[in-house]
Design an enzyme around this catalytic site. Structure first.
Site, PDB file in Angstrom:
ATOM      1  N   GLY A 123     -15.234 -14.349 -15.730  1.00 26.11           N
ATOM      2  CA  GLY A 123     -15.148 -14.664 -14.297  1.00 26.11           C
ATOM      3  C   GLY A 123     -14.661 -16.079 -14.084  1.00 26.11           C
ATOM      4  O   GLY A 123     -14.065 -16.677 -14.979  1.00 26.11           O
ATOM      5  N   ASN A 124     -14.893 -16.617 -12.904  1.00 23.10           N
ATOM      6  CA  ASN A 124     -14.538 -18.025 -12.648  1.00 23.10           C
ATOM      7  C   ASN A 124     -15.495 -18.598 -11.609  1.00 23.10           C
ATOM      8  O   ASN A 124     -16.406 -17.912 -11.150  1.00 23.10           O
ATOM      9  CB  ASN A 124     -13.073 -18.145 -12.215  1.00 23.10           C
ATOM     10  CG  ASN A 124     -12.792 -17.367 -10.944  1.00 23.10           C
ATOM     11  OD1 ASN A 124     -13.327 -17.658  -9.889  1.00 23.10           O
ATOM     12  ND2 ASN A 124     -11.956 -16.336 -11.059  1.00 23.10           N
ATOM     13  N   TYR A 125     -15.278 -19.864 -11.239  1.00 25.11           N
ATOM     14  CA  TYR A 125     -16.260 -20.580 -10.408  1.00 25.11           C
ATOM     15  C   TYR A 125     -16.118 -20.358  -8.909  1.00 25.11           C
ATOM     16  O   TYR A 125     -16.820 -20.996  -8.130  1.00 25.11           O
ATOM     17  CB  TYR A 125     -16.158 -22.080 -10.678  1.00 25.11           C
ATOM     18  CG  TYR A 125     -16.515 -22.469 -12.088  1.00 25.11           C
ATOM     19  CD1 TYR A 125     -17.811 -22.301 -12.554  1.00 25.11           C
ATOM     20  CD2 TYR A 125     -15.561 -23.001 -12.945  1.00 25.11           C
ATOM     21  CE1 TYR A 125     -18.143 -22.658 -13.854  1.00 25.11           C
ATOM     22  CE2 TYR A 125     -15.891 -23.363 -14.240  1.00 25.11           C
ATOM     23  CZ  TYR A 125     -17.190 -23.188 -14.692  1.00 25.11           C
ATOM     24  OH  TYR A 125     -17.514 -23.543 -15.969  1.00 25.11           O
TER      25      TYR A 125
END
Ligand code: PMT
Length: 421
Positions: free
Chosen positions: A221-223
């Protein structure tokens, strides 16, 4: 010859017929609310004043009711008659609620829902836009508690008319002076003029991260928190657009009930939902941080740790949603992409504009403090297809959303004008 009541000059009443609830809480700046009320009435608005018990210590309801030509509401009941004042009908009546001055205490109650006076109960019942003009001493304003509350109010969709700096009632000097009544009136006029400038438009917005499953317990995923995309969705909906918000996994909720939200998990799911909505959209804004790759296979059970020191996950390319919609784009559709950069910002943003057939690219750089992922603020530069580059200072994400939508509408207006020529 008959004289006009406003001195003979022709004056367009910008707020004619608008119902405004003016909330006044207990601070010395309440004296300025008398001028604010006067200006609103002069602009043709019908104003109903709701005042807190402390507010009444600073200005008298007699002055306010004389100017507004409505009884001033303060208590839940009129003591001698037992008449009940309905905050619900006041909230429903209002086209706009303006709280000026908004004290630290009133804002804290708005945030937590402590409905122990008519002003806060009316706020909780208000269906339309709410604007607050805070006023307090500089240390109260700077306190983390006040700043937290301001941020929360913004997230709840409340518009903040920021206080100015100068001499304060305490004798100290600094930030905390309530905005001048003229400034508040011009913000109110701006609100009403933009509140319908997207009526009839269909807008697609992608927001948040995508999660690409490795196995039932892990993902790539990412932030992204979704804050930027959600702010754009709220801005478009508040201006009358029909919004479809395709959101990756985020812990945010929407405020405007007219936003149609489609929750997805992966880039492939986001792509499918976005393409469907894009077919009928006038505008698409791609604010999501979409994973460019996903694991080639998703394991059905949890992958066990082996004795090996390394493991490799084979990845395959995800669809580029913005680029696909760029290919499908027909005349009259506008596409706005984002570029999240760490270096070579301008070159990369210009490249994305071209490669994804976008009309505008909103560039944000992780090199700017307070910009990008998770923060409540962002700092953007907008690159438009016709070559303009506009830089903006650091602002709250709701203000950034307004700048993006204003720029997008200007772009569409210019394109329409070109076509007519
Ligand atoms: O969600 P927040 O925490 O508020 O943070 C906001 C944000 C930083 C996520 C947002 O402001 C932002 O920059 N979003 C785009 C992030 C990104 O993925 O940028 P990019 O430069 O990799 O992608 C360029 C554009 O193509 C973007 O519009 C992106 O949505 C789109 N894209 C990218 C890859 C892909 N497979 N499909 C896409 O549609």
């Amino acid at each position: 010859m008959k004289r006009r009541r406003n001195g003979g000059s022709k004056h367009i009443l910008m707020l004619k017929g608008k119902h405004i609830v003016l909330g006044i809480s207990g601070g010395i700046a309440a004296y300025k609310s008398v001028f604010l009320l006067r200006l609103l009435v002069k602009e043709g608005a019908e104003v109903q004043v709701v005042i807190t018990p402390n507010g009444k210590e600073f200005i008298t309801p007699v002055t306010l009711s004389a100017l507004s030509q409505h009884p001033v509401v303060c208590d839940f009941f009129t003591a001698n008659t037992g008449e009940w004042h309905s905050h619900v009908s006041l909230g429903l009546w209002a086209d706009l609620m303006v709280i000026a001055p908004a004290t630290a205490s009133t804002m804290a109650k708005m945030v937590t829902g402590v409905a122990d006076n008519m002003l806060v109960t009316t706020y909780l019942s208000a269906k339309e836009h709410v604007m607050v003009a805070p006023a307090m001493d500089l240390d109260m304003w700077a306190h983390p508690s006040t700043q937290r509350n301001i941020e929360q109010l913004r997230r709840d969709g409340v518009e903040i008319v920021m206080p100015g700096s100068g001499e304060l009632a305490s004798g100290l000097s600094g930030k905390g002076r309530m905005a001048e009544p003229e400034e508040i009136v011009s913000r109110i006029k701006e609100y009403f003029s933009r509140s319908c400038d997207m009526e009839g438009m269909k807008v697609l917005i992608t927001a948040g991260p995508t999660c690409e499953r490795i196995d039932p317990v892990r993902y790539i995923g990412n932030y992204s928190s979704g804050k930027m995309g959600f702010a754009i969705a709220e801005e478009c909906a508040s201006r009358g657009a029909e919004v479809t918000l395709v959101a990756g996994p985020v812990s945010l909720s929407t405020v405007n009930p007219s936003i149609h939200r489609v929750d997805v998990e992966s880039a492939v799911e986001m792509c499918e939902a976005a393409r469907k909505a894009f077919a009928n959209a006038d505008v698409a804004v791609f604010a999501a941080a979409v994973a460019d790759y996903r694991p080639a296979e998703t394991a059905e059970s949890k992958i066990k740790r082996e004795n090996a020191d390394e493991m490799t996950i084979r990845m395959v390319r995800n669809p580029d949603i913005a680029a696909l919609c760029g290919k499908m784009k027909r005349a009259g559709q506008t596409t706005v992409g984002f570029a999240l950069e760490t270096d070579n910002e301008r070159i990369n943003a210009a490249h994305k504009l071209e490669k994804k057939n976008l009309d505008m690219v909103v560039m944000n750089s992780l090199r700017d403090k307070g910009a990008g992922f998770r923060t409540d603020t962002n700092k953007i530069t907008i690159f438009a297809r016709e070559g303009s580059v506009t830089e903006f200072p650091l602002k709250s994400k709701s203000e950034v959303a307004r700048d993006i939508v204003d720029a997008m509408l200007r772009f569409r207006g210019n394109v329409d004008a070109e076509c007519e020529r």
